[in-house]
Motif scaffolding. Structure first.
Motif, short mmCIF file in Angstrom:
data_model
loop_
_atom_site.label_atom_id
_atom_site.label_comp_id
_atom_site.label_asym_id
_atom_site.label_seq_id
_atom_site.Cartn_x
_atom_site.Cartn_y
_atom_site.Cartn_z
N ALA A 9 1.27 -1.00 0.59
CA ALA A 9 0.35 -0.02 -0.25
C ALA A 9 1.06 1.21 0.03
CB ALA A 9 -1.20 0.04 0.97
N ILE A 10 1.93 1.48 0.48
CA ILE A 10 2.86 2.28 1.05
C ILE A 10 3.22 2.49 -0.44
CG2 ILE A 10 4.82 3.44 1.92
CD1 ILE A 10 4.59 1.62 4.33
N PHE A 11 3.99 1.47 -1.18
CA PHE A 11 4.61 1.95 -2.42
C PHE A 11 2.85 2.16 -3.87
CE2 PHE A 11 5.14 0.03 -6.93
CZ PHE A 11 6.33 0.57 -7.08
N VAL A 12 2.08 1.23 -3.19
CA VAL A 12 1.56 2.35 -4.80
C VAL A 12 1.29 3.56 -4.12
CG1 VAL A 12 -1.13 1.91 -5.63
CG2 VAL A 12 0.28 -0.22 -4.68
N VAL A 13 0.73 4.17 -2.57
CA VAL A 13 0.76 5.06 -2.77
C VAL A 13 2.02 6.45 -3.04
CG1 VAL A 13 0.47 7.17 -0.92
CG2 VAL A 13 -0.64 5.15 -0.99
N ALA A 14 2.94 6.10 -2.75
CA ALA A 14 3.68 6.29 -2.98
C ALA A 14 4.48 6.86 -4.39
CB ALA A 14 5.85 6.25 -2.62
N ALA A 16 1.73 6.18 -7.40
CA ALA A 16 0.89 7.68 -7.83
C ALA A 16 1.03 8.94 -7.48
CB ALA A 16 -0.47 6.99 -6.94
N LEU A 17 2.03 9.12 -5.99
CA LEU A 17 2.18 11.21 -5.45
C LEU A 17 3.39 11.33 -6.25
CD1 LEU A 17 2.27 12.50 -3.60
CD2 LEU A 17 3.28 12.30 -2.48
N ALA A 18 3.84 10.29 -6.98
CA ALA A 18 5.09 10.44 -7.97
C ALA A 18 4.29 11.00 -8.54
CB ALA A 18 6.32 9.42 -7.85
N VAL A 20 1.15 12.03 -9.28
CA VAL A 20 0.41 13.08 -9.75
C VAL A 20 1.67 14.41 -10.05
CG1 VAL A 20 -1.00 14.31 -8.20
CG2 VAL A 20 -1.01 12.05 -8.78
N THR A 21 2.93 14.44 -8.76
CA THR A 21 3.29 15.63 -8.21
C THR A 21 4.78 15.54 -9.82
OG1 THR A 21 3.83 14.74 -6.04
CG2 THR A 21 5.63 16.63 -6.95
N SER A 22 4.65 14.65 -10.32
CA SER A 22 5.97 14.96 -11.49
C SER A 22 4.50 15.61 -12.93
CB SER A 22 6.26 14.26 -12.36
OG SER A 22 5.35 12.97 -12.90
N TYR A 23 3.27 14.84 -13.27
CA TYR A 23 2.59 16.17 -13.69
C TYR A 23 2.04 17.36 -13.51
CZ TYR A 23 1.54 12.33 -16.75
OH TYR A 23 1.67 11.49 -18.11
N ALA A 24 1.84 17.09 -12.21
CA ALA A 24 1.98 19.12 -11.59
C ALA A 24 3.07 20.36 -11.62
CB ALA A 24 1.54 19.02 -9.98
#
Length: 65
Positions: A9-14, A16-18, A20-24
């Motif tokens: 779960a931590i890997f999937v969230v990390a 997804a966060l990476a 989203v951050t790269s697109y943002a």
């Protein structure tokens, strides 16, 4: 066993966060246009090839196949 699920779960969230951050934080590429475009002149001494041959008739084409 529960620890492995938490790591997944931590890997999937990390991940997804990476993503989203790269697109943002991505900036669109800037297009630079020259003030006066340079136009290349055509060289009048360009060698040309002239083919002087007769075309095949339909019967000659059929004979080649």
């Amino acid at each position: 066993m529960n620890v492995l699920k938490n790591f997944e779960a931590i890997f999937v969230v990390a991940a997804a966060l990476a993503t989203v951050t790269s697109y943002a934080t991505a900036t669109p590429p800037v297009l630079h246009v020259a003030a006066s475009p340079v136009v290349a002149k055509a060289d009048a001494n360009i060698p040309t090839v002239v083919v002087a041959a007769k075309r095949l008739t339909a019967a000659e084409k059929a004979a080649l196949i």
